[in-house]
Design a protein around this motif. Structure first.
Motif, PDB file in Angstrom:
ATOM      1  N   LYS A 202       4.965 -12.610   7.975  1.00 47.12           N
ATOM      2  CA  LYS A 202       5.459 -11.450   8.730  1.00 47.12           C
ATOM      3  C   LYS A 202       6.493 -10.616   7.967  1.00 47.12           C
ATOM      4  O   LYS A 202       7.118  -9.736   8.534  1.00 47.12           O
ATOM      5  N   GLU A 203       6.680 -10.902   6.700  1.00 43.40           N
ATOM      6  CA  GLU A 203       7.596 -10.094   5.893  1.00 43.40           C
ATOM      7  C   GLU A 203       6.962  -8.742   5.593  1.00 43.40           C
ATOM      8  O   GLU A 203       5.757  -8.648   5.394  1.00 43.40           O
ATOM      9  N   GLU A 204       7.791  -7.713   5.530  1.00 40.26           N
ATOM     10  CA  GLU A 204       7.272  -6.387   5.207  1.00 40.26           C
ATOM     11  C   GLU A 204       7.093  -6.262   3.697  1.00 40.26           C
ATOM     12  O   GLU A 204       7.930  -6.738   2.916  1.00 40.26           O
ATOM     13  N   LEU A 205       6.003  -5.654   3.309  1.00 45.51           N
ATOM     14  CA  LEU A 205       5.802  -5.358   1.892  1.00 45.51           C
ATOM     15  C   LEU A 205       4.869  -4.148   1.788  1.00 45.51           C
ATOM     16  O   LEU A 205       4.279  -3.734   2.779  1.00 45.51           O
ATOM     17  N   SER A 206       4.771  -3.585   0.613  1.00 44.70           N
ATOM     18  CA  SER A 206       3.933  -2.404   0.492  1.00 44.70           C
ATOM     19  C   SER A 206       2.470  -2.843   0.412  1.00 44.70           C
ATOM     20  O   SER A 206       2.149  -3.898  -0.145  1.00 44.70           O
ATOM     21  N   GLU A 207       1.619  -2.021   0.994  1.00 41.60           N
ATOM     22  CA  GLU A 207       0.195  -2.337   0.977  1.00 41.60           C
ATOM     23  C   GLU A 207      -0.316  -2.382  -0.463  1.00 41.60           C
ATOM     24  O   GLU A 207      -1.180  -3.182  -0.807  1.00 41.60           O
ATOM     25  N   ARG A 208       0.270  -1.548  -1.303  1.00 42.49           N
ATOM     26  CA  ARG A 208      -0.127  -1.524  -2.708  1.00 42.49           C
ATOM     27  C   ARG A 208       0.126  -2.879  -3.370  1.00 42.49           C
ATOM     28  O   ARG A 208      -0.746  -3.433  -4.046  1.00 42.49           O
ATOM     29  N   GLU A 209       1.310  -3.441  -3.087  1.00 42.55           N
ATOM     30  CA  GLU A 209       1.670  -4.729  -3.671  1.00 42.55           C
ATOM     31  C   GLU A 209       0.715  -5.834  -3.193  1.00 42.55           C
ATOM     32  O   GLU A 209       0.265  -6.684  -3.968  1.00 42.55           O
ATOM     33  N   LEU A 210       0.394  -5.783  -1.895  1.00 40.64           N
ATOM     34  CA  LEU A 210      -0.520  -6.771  -1.327  1.00 40.64           C
ATOM     35  C   LEU A 210      -1.905  -6.649  -1.978  1.00 40.64           C
ATOM     36  O   LEU A 210      -2.531  -7.646  -2.365  1.00 40.64           O
ATOM     37  N   ALA A 211      -2.365  -5.387  -2.135  1.00 35.73           N
ATOM     38  CA  ALA A 211      -3.690  -5.153  -2.727  1.00 35.73           C
ATOM     39  C   ALA A 211      -3.731  -5.624  -4.181  1.00 35.73           C
ATOM     40  O   ALA A 211      -4.700  -6.229  -4.629  1.00 35.73           O
ATOM     41  N   GLU A 212      -2.637  -5.364  -4.892  1.00 31.10           N
ATOM     42  CA  GLU A 212      -2.581  -5.791  -6.305  1.00 31.10           C
ATOM     43  C   GLU A 212      -2.713  -7.303  -6.438  1.00 31.10           C
ATOM     44  O   GLU A 212      -3.194  -7.805  -7.444  1.00 31.10           O
ATOM     45  N   HIS A 213      -2.267  -8.016  -5.416  1.00 32.02           N
ATOM     46  CA  HIS A 213      -2.355  -9.477  -5.437  1.00 32.02           C
ATOM     47  C   HIS A 213      -3.585  -9.989  -4.705  1.00 32.02           C
ATOM     48  O   HIS A 213      -3.599 -11.120  -4.216  1.00 32.02           O
ATOM     49  N   GLY A 214      -4.597  -9.152  -4.571  1.00 30.48           N
ATOM     50  CA  GLY A 214      -5.841  -9.591  -3.913  1.00 30.48           C
ATOM     51  C   GLY A 214      -5.617  -9.989  -2.467  1.00 30.48           C
ATOM     52  O   GLY A 214      -6.290 -10.875  -1.947  1.00 30.48           O
ATOM     53  N   PHE A 215      -4.675  -9.310  -1.823  1.00 30.76           N
ATOM     54  CA  PHE A 215      -4.352  -9.572  -0.411  1.00 30.76           C
ATOM     55  C   PHE A 215      -3.844 -11.004  -0.181  1.00 30.76           C
ATOM     56  O   PHE A 215      -4.002 -11.561   0.895  1.00 30.76           O
ATOM     57  N   ILE A 216      -3.265 -11.582  -1.229  1.00 33.55           N
ATOM     58  CA  ILE A 216      -2.531 -12.847  -1.078  1.00 33.55           C
ATOM     59  C   ILE A 216      -1.052 -12.487  -1.177  1.00 33.55           C
ATOM     60  O   ILE A 216      -0.635 -11.829  -2.132  1.00 33.55           O
ATOM     61  N   CYS A 217      -0.292 -12.885  -0.181  1.00 36.21           N
ATOM     62  CA  CYS A 217       1.108 -12.457  -0.110  1.00 36.21           C
ATOM     63  C   CYS A 217       1.910 -12.976  -1.314  1.00 36.21           C
ATOM     64  O   CYS A 217       1.932 -14.181  -1.567  1.00 36.21           O
TER      65      CYS A 217
END
Ligand code: ZN
Lengths: 275, 270
Positions: free
Chosen positions: B25-40
């Protein structure tokens, strides 16, 4: 009756259950137990009998006729071992070239911890998969409740016949209402929208026949006449299905499921020509 | 077959949106999440991955050709509010319905693919999902191609009534036809895979894998808790639970899936 009145009517005591059909329509029924994997599911009755002098395999989902029977039969909620017993007996029917009659009356598959641990989803999936290719005729009678995948797992058939007040649905009206409206008391509305009644389903091409019910199931004379008429009609249909070439039987069964809701043209096999 | 290449990928990598990790539930940028293959990157939790991102992750570059991309759901049984729900799902997902199908190559191996989309009504299965997947299996059977599928689904789409339940039988039949002809089918269950999808094509693969921690089950956990009165642990119906009970071949981390699938496709190549 409106849709929800029909749903309630299928839950009333006194209505014929699977066992009543087996006793009234078939001769010399021998019950077989167990899935030869884990156990025996009392919610699913299976065995062999004769119908009009010819061997058949009979499978029925039995919810019981009074409280102690309801409990003993888990209210007709079938567990993985019940579906696996059904599949074992269907493969046996295929081996001995006898048709299969399925009698469906269930509020849904068993919703429990053990059922999940033993693969309720996998068991239903395997039935759908194998029944589509079962090399013998299959006729399904929907005689009361027919909710969700737990009912479909015995309803991949050459024909599905439904009693006029039976229902067959993707989700119970109560569950639908509690998901959509957060209020299971709105089940009557949901029942109407789900189009779960026999008359709706014959129009959609899901079922082949609507069967008239006796006005009073508890009247022995009415019930006897009803069962005899149904027995003759089932025997007649099995005779007709036995007369089909196996390839035709199987491709017709596949196409019956394939053609409903057909919308993706690319890559799909063209519908076969009419025989 | 469509000549269209990849439908323009939604611009997750250039996204300026802030999203919440589905797990911590931590906030992060969608770009960062996408760069990591949607793994937090904070907690390592698997977030749901859009279908087209999965295709980009799995397929050899520029090999995916979509099939039946124009098919859309109709409100076949006039279910109240369904038209509005469909419109909202299209806007949210950028897809026309809950599954993307097509052909591609994975590590050089030709394959037919279906990938379900969680943002479209939680991957619920209606006639479009069922029919597109059935058509894909028929195409694969006709051309002797393997099928790789990714499931994510809350189950059958109740707004289509019996027509959606029917798809379970339809797709299972098409899988059987494909299998009878000696063709290979691998399915990967992602979070969540439940209901009618579990009780049909998610459990019919020659090889069935899942992502770590994915919920895979038939009946809803809350419903089982209500019926049994038992509070169920977080591990109930997890991929690890399914592996332990014998219903999965393995659990494969997201970053290893392409190589794992490519290897099995090569072993089963005709
Ligand atoms: Zn996180």
């Amino acid at each position: 009756m409106n849709a929800y009145e029909k749903v309630k009517c299928t839950r009333e005591a006194g209505r014929a259950t699977a066992k009543d059909y087996i006793d009234a329509m078939f001769d010399g029924f021998v019950e077989f137990h167990g899935d030869r994997r884990f156990g025996d599911d009392p919610a699913l009755i299976g065995g062999v009998a004769t119908l009009d002098g010819k061997p058949v395999t009979v499978l029925g989902i039995e919810k019981g006729r009074d409280v102690s029977e309801h409990v003993a039969r888990n209210f007709g909620c079938v567990s993985p071992e019940g579906y696996r017993k059904a599949l074992r007996l269907m493969k046996q029917a295929e081996k001995f070239s006898r048709p299969v009659v399925c009698i469906v009356d269930t509020q849904g598959a068993n919703c429990g911890i053990g059922a999940e641990e033993r693969g309720e989803g996998a068991a239903i999936a395997e039935n759908l998969y194998e029944m589509m290719d079962l090399h013998t005729p299959v006729l399904t009678l929907m005689v009361g409740e027919g909710s969700s995948g737990g009912a479909l797992a015995l309803a991949v058939a050459d024909e599905i016949w439904m009693l006029e007040n039976a229902y067959f649905t993707v989700v119970s009206p109560e569950a639908c209402a509690s998901i959509l409206y957060k209020d299971s008391a709105r089940a009557p509305e949901a029942a109407e929208h789900l189009k779960l009644a026999a008359q709706d389903l014959i129009e959609m091409g899901i079922i082949e026949r609507v069967i008239a019910e006796p006005r009073d199931f508890t009247d022995p004379a009415q019930c006897k006449a009803y069962m005899e008429k149904l027995r003759d009609e089932v025997a007649g249909k099995l005779h007709a299905l036995r007369g089909k070439k196996m390839n035709t039987l199987l491709s017709d069964r596949y196409e019956k499921y394939r053609k409903i809701g057909r919308c993706a043209p690319e890559g799909a096999m063209p519908a076969p020509k009419k025989h | 077959m469509s000549d269209m290449k990849h439908k323009e990928l939604p611009d997750y990598l250039g996204s300026t949106l802030t999203v919440k990790c589905e797990k911590c539930k931590e906030e992060l940028s969608e770009r960062e999440l996408a760069e990591h293959g949607f793994i937090c990157p904070r907690c390592g939790g698997y977030n749901r991955m859009p279908a087209r991102m999965r295709l980009a992750m799995l397929c050899d570059e520029d090999t995916f050709r979509e099939m039946n991309e124009c098919v859309e759901s109709e409100n076949l049984i006039s279910f109240p509010d369904y038209d509005e729900k469909l419109a909202a799902a299209k806007a949210k997902s950028g897809e026309r319905d809950g599954v993307v199908c097509g052909t591609a190559r994975i590590c050089g191996n030709p394959v037919c693919l279906f990938v379900m989309e969680s943002k479209f009504m939680m991957g619920s299965m209606g006639t479009v999902v069922g029919d597109k997947i059935a058509a894909l299996f028929e195409y694969a059977a006709k051309h002797s191609l393997p099928v790789v599928g990714y499931t994510v689904s809350g189950g059958a789409r109740m707004q289509e009534g019996m027509l959606s339940l029917w798809q379970m039988a339809k797709v299972s039949g098409a899988v059987k036809k494909h299998s009878n002809a000696g063709n290979f089918y691998l399915v990967c269950c992602t979070d969540p895979t439940t209901g009618g999808v579990t009780a049909s094509y998610a459990m019919l693969g020659d090889v069935i894998i899942a992502e770590p921690g994915a919920l895979v089950g038939f009946a809803g956990k809350r419903v089982i808790e209500q019926v049994t009165g038992v509070k169920l642990p977080a591990s109930f119906q997890s991929a690890e639970f399914q592996l332990g009970n014998g219903f999965l071949d393995d659990i494969v981390p997201r970053e290893e899936q392409r190589g794992y699938i490519g290897h099995l496709l090569a072993i089963h190549r005709k």
